[in-house]
Design a protein around this motif. Structure first.
Motif, PDB file in Angstrom:
ATOM      1  N   ARG A 245       0.825  -1.234   0.000  1.00 15.18           N
ATOM      2  CA  ARG A 245       0.000   0.000   0.000  1.00 15.18           C
ATOM      3  C   ARG A 245       0.841   1.258   0.000  1.00 15.18           C
ATOM      4  O   ARG A 245       0.299   2.366  -0.046  1.00 15.18           O
ATOM      5  N   LEU A 246       2.157   1.117   0.094  1.00 15.70           N
ATOM      6  CA  LEU A 246       3.012   2.285   0.339  1.00 15.70           C
ATOM      7  C   LEU A 246       2.873   3.351  -0.748  1.00 15.70           C
ATOM      8  O   LEU A 246       2.795   4.548  -0.443  1.00 15.70           O
ATOM      9  N   GLU A 247       2.818   2.927  -2.002  1.00 14.98           N
ATOM     10  CA  GLU A 247       2.721   3.918  -3.088  1.00 14.98           C
ATOM     11  C   GLU A 247       1.449   4.751  -2.976  1.00 14.98           C
ATOM     12  O   GLU A 247       1.464   5.956  -3.230  1.00 14.98           O
ATOM     13  N   SER A 248       0.344   4.121  -2.610  1.00 16.32           N
ATOM     14  CA  SER A 248      -0.900   4.895  -2.490  1.00 16.32           C
ATOM     15  C   SER A 248      -0.791   5.887  -1.328  1.00 16.32           C
ATOM     16  O   SER A 248      -1.315   7.006  -1.399  1.00 16.32           O
ATOM     17  N   TRP A 249      -0.086   5.502  -0.268  1.00 16.22           N
ATOM     18  CA  TRP A 249       0.101   6.444   0.858  1.00 16.22           C
ATOM     19  C   TRP A 249       1.020   7.600   0.444  1.00 16.22           C
ATOM     20  O   TRP A 249       0.777   8.755   0.829  1.00 16.22           O
ATOM     21  N   HIS A 250       2.071   7.277  -0.315  1.00 18.47           N
ATOM     22  CA  HIS A 250       2.938   8.357  -0.811  1.00 18.47           C
ATOM     23  C   HIS A 250       2.110   9.354  -1.631  1.00 18.47           C
ATOM     24  O   HIS A 250       2.280  10.572  -1.505  1.00 18.47           O
ATOM     25  N   SER A 251       1.246   8.827  -2.498  1.00 16.12           N
ATOM     26  CA  SER A 251       0.430   9.716  -3.348  1.00 16.12           C
ATOM     27  C   SER A 251      -0.464  10.610  -2.515  1.00 16.12           C
ATOM     28  O   SER A 251      -0.608  11.801  -2.815  1.00 16.12           O
ATOM     29  N   ALA A 252      -1.067  10.029  -1.482  1.00 17.96           N
ATOM     30  CA  ALA A 252      -1.950  10.832  -0.629  1.00 17.96           C
ATOM     31  C   ALA A 252      -1.158  11.933   0.068  1.00 17.96           C
ATOM     32  O   ALA A 252      -1.605  13.088   0.146  1.00 17.96           O
ATOM     33  N   ARG A 253       0.031  11.611   0.570  1.00 19.02           N
ATOM     34  CA  ARG A 253       0.872  12.619   1.221  1.00 19.02           C
ATOM     35  C   ARG A 253       1.226  13.744   0.230  1.00 19.02           C
ATOM     36  O   ARG A 253       1.177  14.933   0.578  1.00 19.02           O
ATOM     37  N   ALA A 254       1.571  13.327  -1.005  1.00 19.20           N
ATOM     38  CA  ALA A 254       1.962  14.316  -2.019  1.00 19.20           C
ATOM     39  C   ALA A 254       0.784  15.236  -2.358  1.00 19.20           C
ATOM     40  O   ALA A 254       0.965  16.435  -2.575  1.00 19.20           O
ATOM     41  N   GLU A 255      -0.408  14.659  -2.352  1.00 21.15           N
ATOM     42  CA  GLU A 255      -1.591  15.467  -2.643  1.00 21.15           C
ATOM     43  C   GLU A 255      -1.845  16.490  -1.524  1.00 21.15           C
ATOM     44  O   GLU A 255      -2.175  17.643  -1.796  1.00 21.15           O
ATOM     45  N   HIS A 256      -1.664  16.057  -0.290  1.00 19.25           N
ATOM     46  CA  HIS A 256      -1.817  16.998   0.834  1.00 19.25           C
ATOM     47  C   HIS A 256      -0.793  18.134   0.713  1.00 19.25           C
ATOM     48  O   HIS A 256      -1.129  19.309   0.906  1.00 19.25           O
ATOM     49  N   ALA A 257       0.448  17.749   0.403  1.00 17.82           N
ATOM     50  CA  ALA A 257       1.513  18.752   0.304  1.00 17.82           C
ATOM     51  C   ALA A 257       1.177  19.756  -0.799  1.00 17.82           C
ATOM     52  O   ALA A 257       1.304  20.974  -0.612  1.00 17.82           O
ATOM     53  N   CYS A 258       0.722  19.232  -1.930  1.00 16.51           N
ATOM     54  CA  CYS A 258       0.368  20.079  -3.067  1.00 16.51           C
ATOM     55  C   CYS A 258      -0.746  21.058  -2.676  1.00 16.51           C
ATOM     56  O   CYS A 258      -0.703  22.247  -3.006  1.00 16.51           O
ATOM     57  N   PHE A 259      -1.719  20.553  -1.943  1.00 23.88           N
ATOM     58  CA  PHE A 259      -2.817  21.396  -1.471  1.00 23.88           C
ATOM     59  C   PHE A 259      -2.303  22.506  -0.562  1.00 23.88           C
ATOM     60  O   PHE A 259      -2.667  23.677  -0.706  1.00 23.88           O
ATOM     61  N   TYR A 260      -1.429  22.144   0.367  1.00 26.82           N
ATOM     62  CA  TYR A 260      -0.848  23.156   1.260  1.00 26.82           C
ATOM     63  C   TYR A 260      -0.104  24.238   0.472  1.00 26.82           C
ATOM     64  O   TYR A 260      -0.216  25.427   0.791  1.00 26.82           O
ATOM     65  N   PHE A 261       0.667  23.817  -0.543  1.00 30.13           N
ATOM     66  CA  PHE A 261       1.421  24.809  -1.317  1.00 30.13           C
ATOM     67  C   PHE A 261       0.483  25.810  -1.960  1.00 30.13           C
ATOM     68  O   PHE A 261       0.760  27.011  -1.992  1.00 30.13           O
ATOM     69  N   GLY A 262      -0.655  25.316  -2.482  1.00 26.82           N
ATOM     70  CA  GLY A 262      -1.614  26.222  -3.106  1.00 26.82           C
ATOM     71  C   GLY A 262      -2.295  27.115  -2.076  1.00 26.82           C
ATOM     72  O   GLY A 262      -2.348  28.339  -2.220  1.00 26.82           O
ATOM     73  N   ALA A 263      -2.788  26.491  -1.006  1.00 31.20           N
ATOM     74  CA  ALA A 263      -3.643  27.205  -0.054  1.00 31.20           C
ATOM     75  C   ALA A 263      -2.861  28.131   0.874  1.00 31.20           C
ATOM     76  O   ALA A 263      -3.426  29.080   1.422  1.00 31.20           O
ATOM     77  N   LEU A 264      -1.585  27.864   1.072  1.00 31.51           N
ATOM     78  CA  LEU A 264      -0.820  28.633   2.066  1.00 31.51           C
ATOM     79  C   LEU A 264       0.226  29.558   1.428  1.00 31.51           C
ATOM     80  O   LEU A 264       1.039  30.146   2.136  1.00 31.51           O
ATOM     81  N   SER A 265       0.178  29.686   0.098  1.00 28.08           N
ATOM     82  CA  SER A 265       1.261  30.404  -0.578  1.00 28.08           C
ATOM     83  C   SER A 265       1.336  31.876  -0.147  1.00 28.08           C
ATOM     84  O   SER A 265       2.398  32.475  -0.204  1.00 28.08           O
ATOM     85  N   GLN A 266       0.205  32.445   0.285  1.00 26.45           N
ATOM     86  CA  GLN A 266       0.217  33.858   0.668  1.00 26.45           C
ATOM     87  C   GLN A 266       0.486  34.085   2.156  1.00 26.45           C
ATOM     88  O   GLN A 266       0.537  35.231   2.605  1.00 26.45           O
ATOM     89  N   ALA A 267       0.624  33.008   2.899  1.00 25.07           N
ATOM     90  CA  ALA A 267       0.795  33.153   4.354  1.00 25.07           C
ATOM     91  C   ALA A 267       2.061  33.950   4.663  1.00 25.07           C
ATOM     92  O   ALA A 267       3.087  33.769   4.027  1.00 25.07           O
ATOM     93  N   LYS A 268       1.961  34.831   5.671  1.00 22.27           N
ATOM     94  CA  LYS A 268       3.080  35.716   5.994  1.00 22.27           C
ATOM     95  C   LYS A 268       3.866  35.245   7.215  1.00 22.27           C
ATOM     96  O   LYS A 268       5.040  35.550   7.365  1.00 22.27           O
ATOM     97  N   ALA A 269       3.168  34.504   8.086  1.00 23.07           N
ATOM     98  CA  ALA A 269       3.778  34.174   9.383  1.00 23.07           C
ATOM     99  C   ALA A 269       4.836  33.080   9.286  1.00 23.07           C
ATOM    100  O   ALA A 269       5.628  32.894  10.201  1.00 23.07           O
TER     101      ALA A 269
END
Ligand SMILES: *Cc1c(COP(=O)(O)O)cnc(C)c1O
Length: 367
Positions: A245-269
């Protein structure tokens, strides 16, 4: 809505039937240490990583220790070690009686800074242990050139990075030896402790296999002083189930990371982590650098809202009391100290839901 840093139960729930089958099979077999279960796992994980030899070991720390022993590193030898990593990387160096030489890390990648390494290497330096920290590979081309130039053996500390790639090749197969951990919080975690040594070198593989079992070969004949670094059959069987199952877990982690990059790109703190080109990051941790000395304040704010976070790592290794008078090179460490004061890792576990992810982002943007 509370969001834990990691919820291992969610990963294990759907696997319980398979775990129970493995447990019953091993209970009936009566063979609990090494044996066929370990061999089966070693074969599948060697195929996955793309290395010739994968040797099951009792823990990631022991994988590092036995690797140093296999290279005959000992008193009088120096080993280059990043100052910003988990303790086990450096502890293993000290335990074989060698001297850890503290090397600073690069602020963007969190990985070993080869410029600082070049300034600290000496004739006594025999090896280095670069760490693929938080799941991102070191620059293995630059590393190979550096190690070649100075005649150093290299042990990759891949404890946090199973599946991570540098230029399409997985970590653990680039150098003499690779060390992996299956501690439950790693991307491939057991139901207890476990580790792995990888190598493409037949002679080193044979030596690690002997050292893992008291240097014994054949039975009750000891040519080397090894230890008990053996892996249990139960852990190997559980890990083999999880490996599929490891590859599917890697993909899920990568998707979360990608989401954070989009959603938090303007964060100042805080600053977001850097995913470097030419690499596959497996996001064992998603680590922020909090600005203006506000890390502990952000951590408390997240805790109040029920969001899990952790400081990996709050004290650089050159500043640990147990290494007082033990290592060298601490005087020029700066980035590692700055990171120890500013980093904060946030939830990125595969089973995190979309709603939980939204919650983490909204709380972070409220800060
Ligand atoms: C977890 C870890 C280790 C040690 O692994 P254990 O299995 O816990 O002994 C070593 N190095 C790094 C970088 C780690 O994250």
């Amino acid at each position: 809505m509370p969001v834990p840093l990691l919820d291992i139960q969610r990963q294990h729930g759907p696997l319980a039937t398979e775990f129970n089958q493995a447990f019953n099979r091993i209970l009936e077999s009566g063979a609990f240490v090494l044996g066929k279960e370990v061999q089966d796992f070693e074969k599948s994980v060697a195929d996955y990583i793309g290395v010739k030899h994968a040797i099951g070991i009792s823990s990631g720390t022991d994988a590092l220790l036995v690797s140093l022993m296999a290279l005959d590193i000992g008193p009088g030898d120096e080993v280059l070690c990043p100052a910003f990593t988990f303790f086990g990387t450096a502890g293993s160096i000290a335990r074989v009686g060698a001297t850890p030489v503290w090397v600073d890390v690069d602020r963007d990648s969190f990985n070993i800074d080869l410029n600082d390494a070049a300034a600290k290497v000496s004739p006594a330096t025999k090896a280095m242990i670069p760490v693929h920290l938080f799941g991102q590979a070191c620059d293995m081309t630059a590393l190979a050139a550096f190690a070649g130039k100075h005649g150093l053996a290299v042990i990759e500390d891949a404890a946090q990075a199973i599946g991570a790639e540098f230029e399409k090749r997985q970590v653990g197969g680039f150098t003499e030896l690779g060390a992996f951990s299956f501690y439950p919080t790693k991307n491939l975690g057991g139901l207890g402790d476990g580790g792995l040594v990888t190598t493409n070198d037949d002679a080193l593989a044979e030596k690690v296999i002997q050292l893992r079992n008291h240097g014994m070969h054949p039975k009750y004949v000891h040519n080397l002083i090894g230890g008990n670094f053996r892996l249990d059959a139960l852990q190997a069987a559980f890990l083999n189930i999880k490996l599929s199952r490891l590859e599917s877990w890697h993909s899920a982690r990568a998707e979360h990371a990608c989401f954070y990059f989009g959603a938090l790109s303007q964060a100042k703190a805080f600053e977001l982590p850097t995913a470097l080109p030419g690499r596959r990051h497996v996001w064992n941790q998603f680590t922020l650098k909090v600005r203006d000395g506000r890390r502990d304040e952000l951590r408390a704010f997240l805790a109040k809202k029920g969001i899990g976070s952790e400081i990996y790592y709050p004290i650089a290794l050159d500043q640990q009391r147990c290494f007082e008078g033990v290592g060298r090179g601490g005087e020029t460490i700066t980035v590692s100290h700055e990171l120890a004061d500013s980093v904060l890792s946030i939830p990125v576990f595969p089973e995190m839901t979309g709603a939980e992810r939204d919650e983490v982002v909204s709380v972070l943007l409220d800060f």
